[in-house]
Design an enzyme around this catalytic site. Structure first.
Site, PDB file in Angstrom:
ATOM      1  CG  PHE A 135      -2.042  -1.114   0.962  1.00 23.36           C
ATOM      2  CD1 PHE A 135      -2.755  -1.595   2.038  1.00 23.36           C
ATOM      3  CD2 PHE A 135      -2.301  -1.655  -0.291  1.00 23.36           C
ATOM      4  CE1 PHE A 135      -3.714  -2.587   1.882  1.00 23.36           C
ATOM      5  CE2 PHE A 135      -3.245  -2.640  -0.463  1.00 23.36           C
ATOM      6  CZ  PHE A 135      -3.942  -3.121   0.625  1.00 23.36           C
ATOM      7  CB  CYS A 136       0.088   4.601   0.582  1.00 22.48           C
ATOM      8  SG  CYS A 136      -1.204   4.161  -0.577  1.00 22.48           S
ATOM      9  CB  THR A 137       5.458   5.083   2.174  1.00 25.45           C
ATOM     10  OG1 THR A 137       5.601   3.679   2.385  1.00 25.45           O
ATOM     11  CG2 THR A 137       6.354   5.851   3.138  1.00 25.45           C
TER      12      THR A 137
END
Length: 271
Positions: free
Chosen positions: A126-128
């Site tokens: 997913f996201c950072t």
């Protein structure tokens, strides 16, 4: 706890390192919920959208759950509040697909969160997200989109919301925006990563449905010149097989506040 990640840039437009800019669509909140997302069809091919939706569902939801869950989803859809129910019905109509699938698609993130909680052996990336401040007080704000679905790469879009004929802006300043994002009830937990235009205007807001679980602002006087948020509460250790927080912290510390800029932030967020 795992939550969705939302990056918000308040009043600051920054260039990004990309070969092309994503398309912009204007969404009027004065339109009927079933009609308001029609502008998407002007910038995205319907068949590609259907392919993307199918890929996300097929790689996220077990097939037996997908088939058995459809009747249940259709019952639950009747109890979904407006305007969400209308928007979902509208999107299903545009795609010419199954309403149940569009509802399931909206829960794809939550389904993957359950997988993470039940088994850390299969942690999604997913996201950072990062908000950082340089020595001159300039705030930088970035996020990568590392969902495990290549088909989503070409579906980034800038959305400008309008209400009563005007862009939808209500907060008076950065602090007002943080308070609004912290207190307004929402339907699920989320991380808001917020960046402003003045020194010190950066924060990670960890939300529960009814209010804030934590507000983590920049604190440059004590070395907190950046904040990194992945998909887990920042005060807790991440799962053993998820090294995104560690990698981002290492990259930012190696860069240093003296050398942080758009290019070095890009490098840190893609390491």
């Amino acid at each position: 706890m795992m939550r969705a990640v939302v990056l918000l840039l308040l009043g600051l437009v920054a260039s990004c390192r990309a070969e092309f800019a994503p398309p912009t669509v204007n969404i009027s909140l004065d339109e009927d919920p079933e009609l308001r997302w029609a502008p998407l069809l002007k910038v995205f091919d319907v068949e590609y959208l259907k392919k993307a939706a199918a890929e996300v569902i097929d790689t996220t939801v077990p097939k037996w759950v997908h088939q058995l869950g459809k009747p249940i989803v259709m019952v639950l859809e009747k109890y979904m509040p407006q305007p969400y129910a209308g928007e979902i019905r509208g999107l299903a109509s545009y795609l010419g697909g199954d309403l149940a699938d569009v509802v399931i698609l909206n829960f794809a993130y939550e389904i993957s969160a359950v997988k993470v909680k039940s088994s850390y052996a299969c942690v999604p990336r997913f996201c950072t997200s990062i908000v950082a401040q340089d020595k001159n007080g300039h705030v930088y704000h970035g996020r990568n989109l590392d969902y495990p679905h290549p088909v989503l790469r070409n579906l980034t879009v800038n959305v400008v919301f309008h209400k009563n004929g005007k862009t939808l802006e209500e907060a008076e300043d950065f602090q007002d925006a943080v308070m609004r994002l912290s207190k307004i009830p929402i339907i699920t937990g989320v991380y808001y990563i917020v960046g402003g235009v003045k020194a010190g205007e950066g924060a990670v807001i960890t939300r529960d449905r009814t209010g804030p679980a934590d507000i983590w602002p920049l604190d440059t006087l004590y070395g907190g010149w950046y904040r990194v948020e992945t998909n887990f509460d920042h005060w807790l250790p991440p799962p053993a097989r998820d090294h995104r927080r560690e990698a981002a912290n290492k990259a930012l510390n190696a860069t240093g506040q003296d050398h942080i800029n758009l290019d070095t932030l890009y490098e840190a967020s893609t390491d």
